[in-house]
Design a protein around this motif. Structure first.
Motif, short mmCIF file in Angstrom:
data_model
loop_
_atom_site.label_atom_id
_atom_site.label_comp_id
_atom_site.label_asym_id
_atom_site.label_seq_id
_atom_site.Cartn_x
_atom_site.Cartn_y
_atom_site.Cartn_z
N VAL A 31 0.83 -1.21 0.00
CA VAL A 31 0.00 0.00 0.00
C VAL A 31 0.86 1.25 0.00
CG1 VAL A 31 -1.81 1.26 1.23
CG2 VAL A 31 -1.84 -1.24 1.20
N LEU A 32 1.83 1.33 0.90
CA LEU A 32 2.57 2.57 1.11
C LEU A 32 3.60 2.84 0.03
CD1 LEU A 32 3.07 2.41 4.98
CD2 LEU A 32 1.35 3.67 3.68
N PHE A 33 4.05 1.82 -0.69
CA PHE A 33 5.01 2.05 -1.77
C PHE A 33 4.39 2.84 -2.92
CE2 PHE A 33 8.46 -1.43 -1.11
CZ PHE A 33 8.83 -0.79 0.07
N LEU A 34 3.07 2.98 -2.92
CA LEU A 34 2.43 3.82 -3.95
C LEU A 34 2.66 5.30 -3.69
CD1 LEU A 34 -0.93 1.92 -4.50
CD2 LEU A 34 0.93 2.20 -6.12
N LEU A 35 3.35 5.62 -2.60
CA LEU A 35 3.76 7.00 -2.37
C LEU A 35 4.93 7.38 -3.27
CD1 LEU A 35 3.57 7.11 1.53
CD2 LEU A 35 2.00 8.20 -0.09
N ALA A 36 5.63 6.40 -3.80
CA ALA A 36 6.78 6.68 -4.67
C ALA A 36 6.30 7.27 -5.98
CB ALA A 36 7.56 5.39 -4.93
N PRO A 37 6.87 8.41 -6.39
CA PRO A 37 6.41 9.06 -7.63
C PRO A 37 6.87 8.31 -8.87
CG PRO A 37 8.28 10.25 -6.72
CD PRO A 37 7.92 9.18 -5.71
N LEU A 38 6.10 8.44 -9.94
CA LEU A 38 6.50 7.91 -11.23
C LEU A 38 7.57 8.80 -11.84
CD1 LEU A 38 3.03 7.02 -12.77
CD2 LEU A 38 4.72 5.43 -11.86
N PRO A 39 8.41 8.26 -12.71
CA PRO A 39 9.41 9.10 -13.37
C PRO A 39 8.74 10.22 -14.16
CG PRO A 39 9.90 6.77 -13.72
CD PRO A 39 8.54 6.84 -13.07
N ALA A 40 9.24 11.42 -14.02
CA ALA A 40 8.64 12.58 -14.69
C ALA A 40 8.67 12.38 -16.20
CB ALA A 40 9.41 13.85 -14.33
N GLY A 41 7.52 12.64 -16.81
CA GLY A 41 7.44 12.57 -18.27
C GLY A 41 7.24 11.18 -18.83
N ASP A 42 7.12 10.16 -17.96
CA ASP A 42 6.95 8.79 -18.45
C ASP A 42 5.51 8.37 -18.26
OD1 ASP A 42 7.14 6.22 -19.28
OD2 ASP A 42 8.63 5.57 -17.81
N ALA A 43 4.68 8.65 -19.22
CA ALA A 43 3.27 8.34 -19.10
C ALA A 43 3.00 6.86 -19.20
CB ALA A 43 2.46 9.07 -20.18
N THR A 44 3.94 6.13 -19.76
CA THR A 44 3.73 4.69 -19.90
C THR A 44 4.13 3.92 -18.66
OG1 THR A 44 5.94 4.34 -20.83
CG2 THR A 44 4.17 4.86 -22.36
N ALA A 45 4.70 4.60 -17.65
CA ALA A 45 5.17 3.90 -16.46
C ALA A 45 4.04 3.28 -15.68
CB ALA A 45 5.95 4.87 -15.56
N SER A 46 2.82 3.79 -15.87
CA SER A 46 1.69 3.25 -15.12
C SER A 46 1.38 1.81 -15.51
CB SER A 46 0.44 4.11 -15.36
OG SER A 46 0.10 4.12 -16.73
N GLY A 47 1.90 1.35 -16.63
CA GLY A 47 1.64 -0.02 -17.04
C GLY A 47 2.78 -0.97 -16.72
N LYS A 48 3.80 -0.49 -16.03
CA LYS A 48 4.97 -1.30 -15.74
C LYS A 48 4.93 -1.79 -14.30
CE LYS A 48 7.75 1.26 -19.12
NZ LYS A 48 8.93 2.12 -19.33
N VAL A 49 5.82 -2.73 -13.99
CA VAL A 49 5.92 -3.25 -12.64
C VAL A 49 6.60 -2.20 -11.77
CG1 VAL A 49 6.94 -5.03 -11.19
CG2 VAL A 49 6.02 -5.62 -13.45
N GLY A 50 5.92 -1.78 -10.71
CA GLY A 50 6.45 -0.76 -9.82
C GLY A 50 6.78 -1.33 -8.46
N PRO A 51 7.20 -0.46 -7.53
CA PRO A 51 7.55 -0.91 -6.19
C PRO A 51 6.41 -1.62 -5.47
CG PRO A 51 8.34 1.32 -6.56
CD PRO A 51 7.47 0.97 -7.72
N ALA A 52 5.19 -1.14 -5.64
CA ALA A 52 4.05 -1.77 -4.98
C ALA A 52 3.81 -3.18 -5.51
CB ALA A 52 2.79 -0.92 -5.15
N ASP A 53 3.99 -3.37 -6.82
CA ASP A 53 3.84 -4.70 -7.38
C ASP A 53 4.91 -5.65 -6.85
OD1 ASP A 53 1.60 -4.31 -9.25
OD2 ASP A 53 2.97 -2.96 -10.27
N ALA A 54 6.14 -5.14 -6.72
CA ALA A 54 7.22 -5.96 -6.17
C ALA A 54 6.91 -6.35 -4.72
CB ALA A 54 8.55 -5.20 -6.24
N ALA A 55 6.36 -5.41 -3.95
CA ALA A 55 5.99 -5.71 -2.57
C ALA A 55 4.89 -6.76 -2.51
CB ALA A 55 5.56 -4.44 -1.85
N SER A 56 3.96 -6.70 -3.47
CA SER A 56 2.87 -7.68 -3.48
C SER A 56 3.41 -9.08 -3.78
CB SER A 56 1.80 -7.30 -4.50
OG SER A 56 2.25 -7.52 -5.83
#
Length: 466
Positions: A31-56
């Motif tokens: 839940v809390l790893f969603l506080l990490a910001p996405l890289p600026a200017g990378d609109a496609t980052a929302s479809g990639k594996v992020g910190p919250a997914d790794a924690a899950s």
């Protein structure tokens, strides 16, 4: 917990609490790893594996290890059926897809969100105290993301909306404009339920009520019609379940907050009024976003009619969209602001989870997934109605209100949204919390509510952890 003795206050045993509850650290991180910001200017980052997914994934791994050691809760046959049936439907949709290899990433994503993460939450959360820990993480996430969103509106550094960079999107960026609205709505529902729960201390209820009022502002500034509708519906249900008298008080407070913010201070009054008005114009004079949504809904239905049993396969909607959509569909949606240059994003889903499942997985997938959700909702409401009276049931009633509120919000939001973006992993957590409440025996949920952390492991069907 702390114990008061004459002339002395014993401090909480923090190391002991961490030892008892360490398997839930990956859940809090999810839940809390969603506080990490996405890289600026990378609109496609929302479809990639992020910190919250790794924690899950770590959460699932910890659950597997604890299961091998016999230190997780025991699932009932109904729990096995509800949590396991979606995996069968997903496997069928993957194997029958036109390109099974292309469908494989979708299978992994769906398995993560709708099977593995919910099952891990159900198995690892062993008492009301741990449930409240997970729910509290939602409020923390919402408050921080909401604060970022309010600053974005005030400083004109948000996502572009009607020609101005004022849309509150938090750290999710303009590529995922629903991200902040979703997590703020989650936190608002949790805080509202906690503020209404009769079993919690008055101080906790007051703090929760204050958090709920504070989260109204960033939710309004998200300009998300879907989030507004889902939040209003879930909040009304939670208030009704908590009791008419309490519901009237909270409803009056939330309404007053909205009037003061929008009417008194003029916070986005013209934009909010225009957005509210557009909700009633979805059929008479819809804007282009609504037209696109209707067109994609029709395309999803057409795909299902072509293959009613198994659908076109996971990840098959984008490939089949143009062959089933009318000419009224635009080429994409415009995104800009919040550190990102102008970018046109393609429309790759019908923005309706039920139609997405129907088109890609057919009736088999729809029955497996939606049928399970319906069973959880009915079981959760029945338990809240029958087990929320006196004694242990009243002590854990807040868990039921939170679980039902979050689950109803998600099911309502699925009418005009689907999975996608970093916040998707929270859908699995919410389904897990709803399943924990609906499928648990009353003793399993209430033992800690009455006995504190020391009662851990003594509930029926729960193995103790040393």
């Amino acid at each position: 917990m702390s114990l008061a003795v004459p002339g002395r206050l014993v401090r909480p045993d923090v190391p002991g609490l961490l030892r008892r509850h360490w398997p839930l650290l990956p859940l809090a991180a999810t839940v809390l790893f969603l506080l990490a910001p996405l890289p600026a200017g990378d609109a496609t980052a929302s479809g990639k594996v992020g910190p919250a997914d790794a924690a899950s994934l770590l959460l699932v791994l910890v659950c597997a290890v604890q299961a091998l050691r016999g230190r997780v809760r025991t699932l009932t046959p109904l729990g096995v059926l509800v949590l396991g049936a979606p995996a069968v439907g997903l496997a069928v949709a993957t194997m029958t897809a036109g390109d099974p290899y292309a469908a494989l990433p979708g299978f992994v994503r769906y398995l993560q969100v709708f099977v593995l993460v919910p099952a891990a939450v159900v198995l690892l959360v062993q008492g009301a105290a741990e449930f409240r820990l997970a729910a509290g993480c939602f409020v923390v996430l919402a408050l921080v993301q909401g604060a970022v969103g309010v600053v974005q509106y005030a400083t004109h550094t948000g996502a572009s909306y009607q020609g101005a960079d004022v849309r509150a999107v938090g750290t999710f960026g303009p590529g995922d404009v629903m991200g902040m609205a979703t997590v703020v709505a989650y936190g608002l529902i949790v805080a509202t339920a906690a503020g209404l729960a009769p079993g919690l201390p008055r101080r906790v209820r007051r703090i929760a009520g204050g958090c709920a009022l504070a989260l109204v502002l960033p939710l309004v500034l998200s300009f998300s019609r879907g989030a507004w509708i889902a939040t209003a519906g879930a909040a009304v249900l939670v208030m009704a379940l908590a009791g008419i008298r309490r519901a009237l008080k909270v409803g009056a407070a939330l309404a007053a907050a909205g009037v003061v913010l929008v009417g008194g201070f003029g916070v986005g009054s013209e934009m909010v009024a225009e957005r509210l008005t557009s909700i009633t114009q979805v059929s008479s004079a819809p804007d282009q976003s609504v037209t696109d949504r209707y067109t994609m809904w029709a395309a999803a239905e057409s795909m299902w009619r072509e293959r009613p049993a198994v659908g076109v396969g996971l990840k098959g909607f984008p490939a089949n969209r143009d062959g089933h959509a009318s000419l009224g569909l635009s080429s994409g949606s415009d995104t800009a602001g919040a550190g990102q240059a102008y970018l046109r994003q393609p429309l790759l889903s019908p923005h309706n989870m039920y139609l997405l499942i129907l088109s890609e997985q057919g009736l088999i997938g729809l029955v497996a997934l939606v049928g399970g959700w319906a069973a959880l909702l009915v079981a959760g409401l029945r338990r809240l109605g029958s087990g929320g009276g006196a004694g242990a049931g009243a002590a854990a009633r807040d868990c039921g209100l939170i679980a039902i509120g979050l689950f109803v919000w998600q099911l309502t939001d699925f009418l005009y949204a689907d999975i996608g973006g970093p916040s998707t992993v929270l859908t699995g957590v919410i389904i897990g919390l709803a399943a924990w409440w609906a499928l648990s025996s009353p003793g399993a949920a209430d033992s800690e509510a009455l006995g504190g952390a020391g009662s851990r492991g003594r509930a029926p069907g729960v193995a103790a952890r040393p």
